[in-house]
Write an enzyme that holds these catalytic residues in place. Structure first.
Site, PDB file in Angstrom:
ATOM      1  N   CYS A  73     -16.952   0.553   0.100  1.00  0.00           N
ATOM      2  CA  CYS A  73     -16.850   1.980  -0.237  1.00  0.00           C
ATOM      3  C   CYS A  73     -16.483   2.226  -1.692  1.00  0.00           C
ATOM      4  O   CYS A  73     -16.441   3.380  -2.133  1.00  0.00           O
ATOM      5  CB  CYS A  73     -15.836   2.652   0.680  1.00  0.00           C
ATOM      6  SG  CYS A  73     -16.205   2.358   2.419  1.00  0.00           S
TER       7      CYS A  73
ATOM      8  N   HIS B 124      -9.807   9.420  -2.445  1.00  0.00           N
ATOM      9  CA  HIS B 124     -10.696   8.682  -1.543  1.00  0.00           C
ATOM     10  C   HIS B 124     -10.643   9.362  -0.177  1.00  0.00           C
ATOM     11  O   HIS B 124     -11.678   9.582   0.436  1.00  0.00           O
ATOM     12  CB  HIS B 124     -10.258   7.222  -1.459  1.00  0.00           C
ATOM     13  CG  HIS B 124     -11.202   6.359  -0.688  1.00  0.00           C
ATOM     14  ND1 HIS B 124     -12.526   6.216  -1.040  1.00  0.00           N
ATOM     15  CD2 HIS B 124     -11.024   5.604   0.433  1.00  0.00           C
ATOM     16  CE1 HIS B 124     -13.119   5.401  -0.177  1.00  0.00           C
ATOM     17  NE2 HIS B 124     -12.235   5.018   0.722  1.00  0.00           N
TER      18      HIS B 124
ATOM     19  N   GLU C 113      -2.813   6.056   0.184  1.00  0.00           N
ATOM     20  CA  GLU C 113      -3.234   6.730  -1.049  1.00  0.00           C
ATOM     21  C   GLU C 113      -2.193   7.757  -1.501  1.00  0.00           C
ATOM     22  O   GLU C 113      -1.920   7.880  -2.699  1.00  0.00           O
ATOM     23  CB  GLU C 113      -4.590   7.403  -0.858  1.00  0.00           C
ATOM     24  CG  GLU C 113      -5.138   7.985  -2.150  1.00  0.00           C
ATOM     25  CD  GLU C 113      -6.575   8.453  -2.060  1.00  0.00           C
ATOM     26  OE1 GLU C 113      -7.169   8.723  -3.117  1.00  0.00           O
ATOM     27  OE2 GLU C 113      -7.102   8.566  -0.934  1.00  0.00           O
TER      28      GLU C 113
ATOM     29  N   LYS D  63     -14.590  14.441   1.188  1.00  0.00           N
ATOM     30  CA  LYS D  63     -15.085  13.814   2.419  1.00  0.00           C
ATOM     31  C   LYS D  63     -14.821  14.706   3.631  1.00  0.00           C
ATOM     32  O   LYS D  63     -15.445  14.528   4.681  1.00  0.00           O
ATOM     33  CB  LYS D  63     -14.437  12.445   2.618  1.00  0.00           C
ATOM     34  CG  LYS D  63     -14.928  11.374   1.653  1.00  0.00           C
ATOM     35  CD  LYS D  63     -14.317  10.019   1.989  1.00  0.00           C
ATOM     36  CE  LYS D  63     -14.804   8.933   1.033  1.00  0.00           C
ATOM     37  NZ  LYS D  63     -14.224   9.047  -0.315  1.00  0.00           N
TER      38      LYS D  63
ATOM     39  N   HIS E 119     -18.103  10.333   5.022  1.00  0.00           N
ATOM     40  CA  HIS E 119     -17.942   9.178   4.131  1.00  0.00           C
ATOM     41  C   HIS E 119     -19.295   8.522   3.887  1.00  0.00           C
ATOM     42  O   HIS E 119     -19.891   7.952   4.797  1.00  0.00           O
ATOM     43  CB  HIS E 119     -16.968   8.193   4.776  1.00  0.00           C
ATOM     44  CG  HIS E 119     -16.463   7.131   3.856  1.00  0.00           C
ATOM     45  ND1 HIS E 119     -16.984   6.905   2.602  1.00  0.00           N
ATOM     46  CD2 HIS E 119     -15.466   6.208   4.002  1.00  0.00           C
ATOM     47  CE1 HIS E 119     -16.343   5.914   2.019  1.00  0.00           C
ATOM     48  NE2 HIS E 119     -15.418   5.480   2.855  1.00  0.00           N
TER      49      HIS E 119
ATOM     50  N   PHE F 260     -13.308  -1.645   2.056  1.00  0.00           N
ATOM     51  CA  PHE F 260     -13.052  -2.857   2.822  1.00  0.00           C
ATOM     52  C   PHE F 260     -13.205  -4.067   1.899  1.00  0.00           C
ATOM     53  O   PHE F 260     -14.104  -4.113   1.054  1.00  0.00           O
ATOM     54  CB  PHE F 260     -14.047  -2.985   3.976  1.00  0.00           C
ATOM     55  CG  PHE F 260     -13.771  -2.071   5.148  1.00  0.00           C
ATOM     56  CD1 PHE F 260     -12.708  -1.183   5.155  1.00  0.00           C
ATOM     57  CD2 PHE F 260     -14.592  -2.116   6.268  1.00  0.00           C
ATOM     58  CE1 PHE F 260     -12.461  -0.356   6.237  1.00  0.00           C
ATOM     59  CE2 PHE F 260     -14.355  -1.292   7.360  1.00  0.00           C
ATOM     60  CZ  PHE F 260     -13.293  -0.410   7.348  1.00  0.00           C
TER      61      PHE F 260
END
Length: 414
Positions: free
Chosen positions: A164, A304, A315, A336, A341, A402
């Protein structure tokens, strides 16, 4: 010797919400959601039956039909976004040195649709019936390669694959390439089309996704106490980056200047972030240092903000580690919440949002944030539910993926 500067001169995107940067930003500021029931394949046996699906996409508006058949869906999205961005930029490559222009485009997964379709063909008709275009369609570098071929670019051309964070990493590498003096123009961003049977099933099996089938548009809810996972989406975001004096010489429209970039890794877990947010915090600090800016100069953060339990808490902690008391004064929103996403395309689309925020003086909201999670700190300003007029001179965009990947870009008014 004066440091070279890098500016953004073109924007293009394909998302479930809109198919241009202007339309996208307007829809985000209206608080609209692009999440809906999936229609491209039968999801009746799936625990999740919705996503950020791009509906009614006509690739032939951008690419010849015959040529488009040699591309996976993610490449088609990238070609569409690149076409928009280059039209927006006003560049004429017949007047440019082809070796001073390139393409760097990220993707998290690449041509998964092609892999699935050709595997089914093997099972049904045997290996001799696999398409000769299988490899050119599925390879992750197909987007950057096709962009270079279309526009005759002969400079640096490669793909970044970092889950991502791919789109943000691609833009950061393009930024560094121009700063170094190797190039004057880079077409960059990210593209993804993983909303496929295996793509959806894989994230369902990992229990990463929201299961709000009854109300998909309320499913993506970053920083909300009732969040239950992210929403899988598809699309692309592409930007034209250009050396500033080169852009000035041709009297280009300049949206913003890229000021700083950083990338680190948590080195902790293949899917989970460091719980204390230290990796993300270090990345933000390094991006600020790269830009030569104090923390107080940041006017907006595009988070994010996936809507997963672990990401949002980590975050939030990272932002507080970096900004201290100023963290409570900075508007932080997650687009998002509207888009879902887009995996490897998300960072590119979100940098487009930052550039538009600077130009339009409006901060898009975090929709569906109805019950803020105290673990994300109730004193932080996540711009809930409604857009907000605000003067934004400098914005930060975060992407985490990831593999522990962290990436951060800082962009400012010029």
């Amino acid at each position: 010797m004066n440091k070279r500067r890098v500016v953004i001169t073109g924007l293009g995107c394909v998302t479930a919400l809109a198919e241009s940067a202007d339309e996208l930003f307007a829809a985000l500021c209206e608080g609209r959601s692009g999440v809906s029931t999936i229609e491209s394949f039968d999801t009746s046996a799936y625990p999740v039956r919705f996503g950020g699906e791009v509906k009614s996409f006509d690739v032939t508006k951008y690419v010849d039909r015959r040529e488009s058949k040699r591309m996976d869906r993610f490449t088609q999205f990238a070609m569409a976004a690149a076409s928009q961005a280059l039209n927006d930029s006003g560049l004429d490559f017949s007047k440019e040195d082809a070796f001073r222009a390139g393409a760097i485009v990220g993707t998290g997964i690449g041509g998964i649709k092609e892999i699935e379709e050709q595997h089914l063909r093997i099972l049904d008709k045997g290996p001799n019936k696999v398409s000769p275009f299988c490899v050119p369609r599925l390879m992750a570098n197909a987007a950057s390669g096709n962009i270079a071929i279309r526009y005759g670019l002969r400079g640096p051309n490669f793909c970044v694959i970092s889950a991502c964070a791919s789109g943000t990493h691609a833009i950061g590498e393009a930024f560094f390439n121009i700063l170094s003096g190797r190039s004057d123009i880079i077409i960059t961003g990210g593209a993804e089309a993983a909303l496929t049977p295996i793509g959806l099933a894989s994230f369902c099996a990992a229990r990463s996704l929201s299961t709000r089938n009854e109300n998909p548009q309320a499913a993506s809810r970053p920083f909300d106490k009732d969040r239950d996972g992210f929403v899988l989406s598809e699309g692309a975001g592409v930007l034209v980056l250009e050396e500033e004096s080169h852009a000035r010489k041709r009297d280009a429209n300049i949206y913003a200047e890229l000021l700083g970039y950083s990338a680190t890794d948590d080195g902790y877990h293949i899917t989970a972030p460091l719980p204390d947010g230290n990796g993300a915090a270090t990345t933000m600090k390094m991006a600020l240092a790269d830009a030569g800016l104090a923390e107080e100069k940041i006017d907006y953060i595009n988070a994010h903000g996936t809507g997963t339990d672990l990401n949002d808490v980590a975050e939030s902690a990272a932002i507080k580690k970096v900004f201290g008391r100023h963290a409570y004064k900075i508007p932080v929103s997650s687009t998002k919440s509207c888009l879902g996403h887009l995996l490897g395309a998300s960072g590119a689309v979100e940098l487009i949002v930052c550039a538009k925020t600077i130009n339009e003086s409006v901060i898009p909201p975090t929709i569906n944030l109805e019950n803020p999670d105290e673990r994300c700190d109730l004193k932080m300003d996540f711009v809930p539910l409604e857009a907000r007029p605000a003067k934004v001179n400098i914005a930060m965009s975060n992407s985490f993926g990831f593999g522990g990947h962290n990436a951060c870009l800082v962009v400012g008014k010029i």
